[in-house]
Design an enzyme around this catalytic site. Structure first.
Site, PDB file in Angstrom:
ATOM      1  N   ASP A 122       0.759  -1.249   0.000  1.00 55.21           N
ATOM      2  CA  ASP A 122       0.000   0.000   0.000  1.00 55.21           C
ATOM      3  C   ASP A 122       0.792   1.303   0.000  1.00 55.21           C
ATOM      4  O   ASP A 122       0.666   2.114  -0.898  1.00 55.21           O
ATOM      5  CB  ASP A 122      -0.949  -0.003   1.201  1.00 55.21           C
ATOM      6  CG  ASP A 122      -2.018  -1.071   1.068  1.00 55.21           C
ATOM      7  OD1 ASP A 122      -1.738  -2.106   0.452  1.00 55.21           O
ATOM      8  OD2 ASP A 122      -3.122  -0.878   1.580  1.00 55.21           O
ATOM      9  N   GLU A 443      -6.987   3.156   8.525  1.00 57.94           N
ATOM     10  CA  GLU A 443      -8.010   2.598   7.637  1.00 57.94           C
ATOM     11  C   GLU A 443      -9.129   1.978   8.465  1.00 57.94           C
ATOM     12  O   GLU A 443      -8.903   1.462   9.558  1.00 57.94           O
ATOM     13  CB  GLU A 443      -7.397   1.544   6.710  1.00 57.94           C
ATOM     14  CG  GLU A 443      -6.495   2.142   5.656  1.00 57.94           C
ATOM     15  CD  GLU A 443      -5.957   1.112   4.687  1.00 57.94           C
ATOM     16  OE1 GLU A 443      -5.479   1.515   3.627  1.00 57.94           O
ATOM     17  OE2 GLU A 443      -6.011  -0.091   4.995  1.00 57.94           O
ATOM     18  N   SER A 469      -9.543   1.105   3.590  1.00 56.75           N
ATOM     19  CA  SER A 469      -8.805   0.155   2.778  1.00 56.75           C
ATOM     20  C   SER A 469      -9.447   0.083   1.407  1.00 56.75           C
ATOM     21  O   SER A 469     -10.650   0.313   1.252  1.00 56.75           O
ATOM     22  CB  SER A 469      -8.841  -1.228   3.434  1.00 56.75           C
ATOM     23  OG  SER A 469      -8.459  -2.236   2.523  1.00 56.75           O
TER      24      SER A 469
END
Length: 558
Positions: A122, A443, A469
């Site tokens: 990420d 998140e 997310s």
């Protein structure tokens, strides 16, 4: 060719330096060749990174075949899935800045001539892209590739499956034995989690930006095709060094418009609305939420990948990958194929592309929707904007009005959801979770997945100054700015206030007057900081709004 690395290799004064290189095993012949840095985020705690040593070896082989000297150095990376739902998630977004800064330190200290970046998950992808733009040394990217989807009883499984299953157990819809069976099958091996989550979104976007070869975002991690791509990428580094092709000549405004168009067509993670502005900032210009909406308004949504649908990244690859999606967009001039890339121009990627499955990649004339996967909303609840993945919202929730259920932390909201205190029609508000207030902008996959697992994702909305997310689905609206810790309107909400959401109309508001909001603001007092020491405390003091990409404030002021 005069090499930048000569500053650490050549001349009498650099004899001490050469002695250290020789301690590493260098021979004299290598001092006449380009020194290629390989920033690799290999680790044994991130499934997407567990195999990056094999990618790095293949890339290094390519560098050597093309006449360069590859030198690897490590880069940190957080697994968002493992960090999810506890204090560890506060650290995920802040590592983006650490990654960019640490690469800058390593490159400037050691005199590399060019760079090869090997991320996968990420924050590592945008962190490395930020570093590439900042350093502006010739550089190219090769990711670790996506994980294969899990398969069980004829169903496709992803990490989303697991988080939603927790909610299903809480609602009595699934047994713990069934949960364990899913646990064994959902994540079958190495690679970035198999839906259009943040990691895969950013790896696909890197193709559209022109910083990686075609296939970077979609070739599965376990395929030999990815090793071959890594070797070609290693060879390509020497070519772009010879031609002096630098990131800022590629990361132009046109490149970011192409990236946004691809983002909208794929239905990427809302986190791209944080990362693209931050990368653009390092490249020297501003990308804001208004531009996101402008691109979304004219770009159709062509894919329904998990979590919006059941298709995985391996399905997208088999259907033709990013070149096929770009080819569809090019039919209506929604991307510029003249944009420069590390291998030529974007047209070179699209040349020969074939859309092999229009059920996976819809044609430009038959989209899922005429507008893109993401949308920015504004209103008296979010004066500086907020973001939603509209392609993953049930049609019945595109417009919604309901009472606010207020929580000042993710944990409190999750507990309330699992205790079945949230009912259809509610609007869950999770605040003091922004970049500063979190700190770190955690998140919110755990609460959104719990709602989905309980069958409430098409009945309950969730808004937050935190983020989501890429695995989140439902009416989940994040990045509300200004955040609560800065005194934004979300901090002034009270239990039962009517929240009005109109995603097609691009608006979000609270049904109270400006006079009442001003009255509440007069008595509002900020919460004490959740973290008072260490990196997160420093981060909270430096970080800007989510609307600005959560970059450091002093960077903006400069």
């Amino acid at each position: 060719m005069v090499l930048h690395s000569d500053i650490v290799k050549k001349g009498v004064a650099k004899a001490p330096h050469r002695s250290l290189f020789k301690a590493l095993g260098f021979i004299d012949e290598e001092f006449d060749r380009p020194l290629i840095g390989i920033a690799v985020a290999k680790s044994e705690i991130v499934p997407g990174h567990m195999h990056l040593d094999t990618i790095a070896k293949a890339a290094a082989d390519g560098v050597r075949m093309a006449g360069g000297v590859p030198v690897q150095f490590p880069v940190i990376g957080v697994c968002d899935g493992i960090a999810m739902g506890h204090a560890g998630m506060r650290y995920s977004l802040p590592t983006r800045e650490l990654i960019a800064d640490s690469i800058e330190c390593m490159v400037m200290a050691h005199g590399f001539d060019a760079m090869l970046y090997i991320p996968n998950c990420d924050k590592i992808v945008p962190g490395m892209l930020m570093a590439a733009a900042r350093l502006n040394l010739p550089g190219v990217f090769i990711s670790g590739g996506p994980m294969l989807a899990g398969r069980k009883d004829g169903k496709t499984l992803t990490l989303t499956t697991m988080f939603e299953a927790v909610g299903a157990v809480g609602a009595g819809k699934m047994t713990e034995a069934e949960l364990t069976a899913l646990e064994e099958a959902s994540c079958p091996g190495c690679g970035s989690c198999s839906g259009m989550f943040t990691a895969n979104s950013m790896n696909c976007v890197t193709e559209a930006l022109g910083m990686a070869l075609p296939g970077n975002g979609t070739i599965p991690a376990v395929m030999a095709e990815r090793l071959r791509l890594a070797k070609r990428t290693g060879m390509l580094v020497l070519d772009i060094l010879k031609k002096d092709i630098r990131p800022r000549s590629i990361l132009t405004e046109t490149a970011f418009l192409n990236a946004l168009a691809l983002d909208m067509a794929l239905g990427c993670s809302t986190n791209t609305a944080l990362h693209l502005p931050a990368i653009a900032h390092e490249a020297g210009f501003k990308l804001d939420l208004e531009l996101l909406n402008k691109v979304s308004a004219v770009t159709p949504n062509l894919c329904k990948l998990a979590p919006a649908g059941s298709d995985a990244i391996e399905d997208l690859h088999a259907a033709g990958g990013i070149p096929a999606v770009l080819q569809e967009l090019a039919k209506k001039n929604l991307v510029s194929l003249k944009a420069p890339t590390v291998y030529g121009v974007l047209a070179d990627a699209v040349k020969g592309a074939v859309n092999r499955n229009t059920a996976i990649i819809r044609s430009i004339d038959n989209p899922y929707s005429p507008t893109g996967g993401l949308a920015a909303l504004w209103g008296n609840l979010a004066p500086d904007g907020c973001v939603v993945k509209q392609s993953a919202v049930a049609p019945s929730m595109l417009k919604h009005e309901g009472p606010a259920r207020i929580f000042d932390s993710e944990e409190a909201a999750f507990d309330s959801i699992m205790e079945r205190k949230i009912v259809p029609g509610d609007v869950v508000v999770i605040r003091y979770e922004g970049p500063k207030g979190g700190p770190g902008m955690k998140e919110k996959l755990a609460p959104t997945a719990a709602l989905a697992g309980m069958g409430l994702d098409d009945k309950v909305a969730l808004i937050t100054d935190g983020r989501f997310s890429g695995a989140t689905k439902g009416a989940a609206i994040g990045h509300v700015s200004p955040e609560a810790a800065e005194g934004g309107p979300i901090a002034l909400l009270e239990e039962g206030d009517r929240i009005i959401i109109d995603i097609p109309g691009r608006s979000i508001s609270v049904g109270i007057s400006d006079v009442e909001l001003d009255k509440r603001r007069e008595t509002w007092k900020p919460h004490p900081p959740k973290v008072t020491s260490g990196y997160l405390a420093r981060y909270a003091k430096q970080v800007s709004s989510a609307a600005a990409g959560a970059v450091f404030k002093e960077d903006i002021e400069e």
